[in-house]
Design a protein around this motif. Structure first.
Motif, PDB file in Angstrom:
ATOM      1  N   ARG A   1      70.989  14.600  27.735  1.00 27.92           N
ATOM      2  CA  ARG A   1      69.898  15.488  27.305  1.00 27.92           C
ATOM      3  C   ARG A   1      70.229  16.332  26.082  1.00 27.92           C
ATOM      4  NH1 ARG A   1      66.791  19.545  31.069  1.00 27.92           N
ATOM      5  NH2 ARG A   1      67.174  21.010  29.411  1.00 27.92           N
TER       6      ARG A   1
ATOM      7  N   SER B   1      62.963   8.708  33.096  1.00 29.52           N
ATOM      8  CA  SER B   1      63.716   9.576  33.993  1.00 29.52           C
ATOM      9  C   SER B   1      65.212   9.360  33.796  1.00 29.52           C
ATOM     10  CB  SER B   1      63.346   9.304  35.457  1.00 29.52           C
ATOM     11  OG  SER B   1      63.757   8.008  35.835  1.00 29.52           O
TER      12      SER B   1
ATOM     13  N   VAL C   1      68.727  10.507  35.868  1.00 28.91           N
ATOM     14  CA  VAL C   1      69.409  11.155  36.980  1.00 28.91           C
ATOM     15  C   VAL C   1      70.893  10.820  36.854  1.00 28.91           C
ATOM     16  CG1 VAL C   1      69.618  11.314  39.484  1.00 28.91           C
ATOM     17  CG2 VAL C   1      67.363  10.993  38.444  1.00 28.91           C
TER      18      VAL C   1
ATOM     19  N   VAL D   1      71.542  14.504  39.922  1.00 31.22           N
ATOM     20  CA  VAL D   1      70.856  15.618  39.266  1.00 31.22           C
ATOM     21  C   VAL D   1      69.840  15.060  38.275  1.00 31.22           C
ATOM     22  CG1 VAL D   1      71.147  17.644  37.783  1.00 31.22           C
ATOM     23  CG2 VAL D   1      72.881  17.101  39.510  1.00 31.22           C
ATOM     24  N   ASP D   2      68.583  15.456  38.439  1.00 36.92           N
ATOM     25  CA  ASP D   2      67.519  15.039  37.530  1.00 36.92           C
ATOM     26  C   ASP D   2      67.636  15.871  36.256  1.00 36.92           C
ATOM     27  OD1 ASP D   2      65.207  14.518  36.123  1.00 36.92           O
ATOM     28  OD2 ASP D   2      63.861  14.808  37.829  1.00 36.92           O
TER      29      ASP D   2
ATOM     30  N   LEU E   1      65.989  15.749  33.572  1.00 35.93           N
ATOM     31  CA  LEU E   1      64.739  16.070  32.898  1.00 35.93           C
ATOM     32  C   LEU E   1      63.900  17.092  33.652  1.00 35.93           C
ATOM     33  CD1 LEU E   1      63.745  12.532  31.587  1.00 35.93           C
ATOM     34  CD2 LEU E   1      65.170  14.287  30.527  1.00 35.93           C
ATOM     35  N   ASP E   2      64.364  17.489  34.820  1.00 37.60           N
ATOM     36  CA  ASP E   2      63.673  18.520  35.598  1.00 37.60           C
ATOM     37  C   ASP E   2      63.893  19.859  34.895  1.00 37.60           C
ATOM     38  OD1 ASP E   2      62.975  20.559  37.442  1.00 37.60           O
ATOM     39  OD2 ASP E   2      63.503  19.289  39.143  1.00 37.60           O
ATOM     40  N   PRO E   3      62.825  20.572  34.555  1.00 37.82           N
ATOM     41  CA  PRO E   3      62.982  21.844  33.844  1.00 37.82           C
ATOM     42  C   PRO E   3      63.786  22.886  34.630  1.00 37.82           C
ATOM     43  CG  PRO E   3      60.643  21.379  34.281  1.00 37.82           C
ATOM     44  CD  PRO E   3      61.426  20.211  34.778  1.00 37.82           C
ATOM     45  N   ARG E   4      63.907  22.708  35.946  1.00 35.41           N
ATOM     46  CA  ARG E   4      64.692  23.661  36.757  1.00 35.41           C
ATOM     47  C   ARG E   4      66.192  23.372  36.699  1.00 35.41           C
ATOM     48  NH1 ARG E   4      61.516  22.320  42.071  1.00 35.41           N
ATOM     49  NH2 ARG E   4      61.917  20.340  41.081  1.00 35.41           N
ATOM     50  N   THR E   5      66.585  22.225  36.149  1.00 41.13           N
ATOM     51  CA  THR E   5      68.003  21.862  36.074  1.00 41.13           C
ATOM     52  C   THR E   5      68.716  22.731  35.046  1.00 41.13           C
ATOM     53  OG1 THR E   5      67.583  19.589  36.737  1.00 41.13           O
ATOM     54  CG2 THR E   5      69.611  19.997  35.520  1.00 41.13           C
TER      55      THR E   5
END
Length: 120
Positions: A52, A60, A62, A66-67, A69-73
Motif C-alpha cells: 500500500r 483486495s 490481504v 490483515v486487509d 485496503l480497509d481504512p481502519r487498518t
C-alpha cells in the motif's frame, strides 16, 4: 493453510494508463514467488500496491490476515512486517522471523531477487 499474501483483482490506473489489469496473487507461507518481466510491465507497481505504498484503483489486498485496503487498518503498523525489494534496491536488514518479503527481479535476475528477499 491460509495464504500469507492474498491479492485479488488488482487494478491500477495512472490517469488513462491502465497498468495493472485484474492481477491475482496468492502466496503461501514460506513460498517464493518471483515477479519477472520487462521494464514498464507493472512489477514495481504491483509490489507498491501489495504494501500500500500505492493504492490500487480496485481489488483486495490481504497480507497475513490483515486487509491492507480497509481504512481502519493501521498501515504503518502492518508495514512493520512487510519488506519490499524492488529493482536494484538493497535492504541491509538481516532476516527476521515473521517478516514478509516482497521482491522483484528482471529477466535473468531470479537469484538476485531471491537473495534480496532472504536478506530483507
Amino acid at each position: 493453510m491460509r495464504p500469507i499474501v492474498d491479492a485479488r483483482a488488482i487494478h491500477k490506473h495512472f490517469g488513462a494508463l491502465h497498468v495493472l489489469k485484474g492481477v491475482d496473487l496468492v502466496v503461501a507461507e514460506r513460498e517464493l514467488v518471483f515477479v519477472i518481466g520487462p521494464s514498464g510491465s507493472g512489477k514495481s507497481t504491483l509490489l507498491r500496491c501489495l504494501n500500500r505504498l500505492e493504492a490500487p484503483s480496485s481489488g483486495s489486498v490481504v497480507v497475513d490476515g490483515v486487509d491492507l485496503l480497509d481504512p481502519r487498518t493501521d498501515i504503518n503498523h502492518a508495514r512493520q512486517r512487510i519488506v519490499a525489494a524492488a529493482g536494484r534496491e538493497r535492504h541491509h536488514q538481516r532476516n527476521r522471523p515473521g517478516r514478509i518479503g516482497l521482491g522483484e527481479g528482471g529477466a535473468g535476475n531470479e537469484d538476485r531477487a531471491k537473495q534480496r528477499c532472504r536478506n530483507a
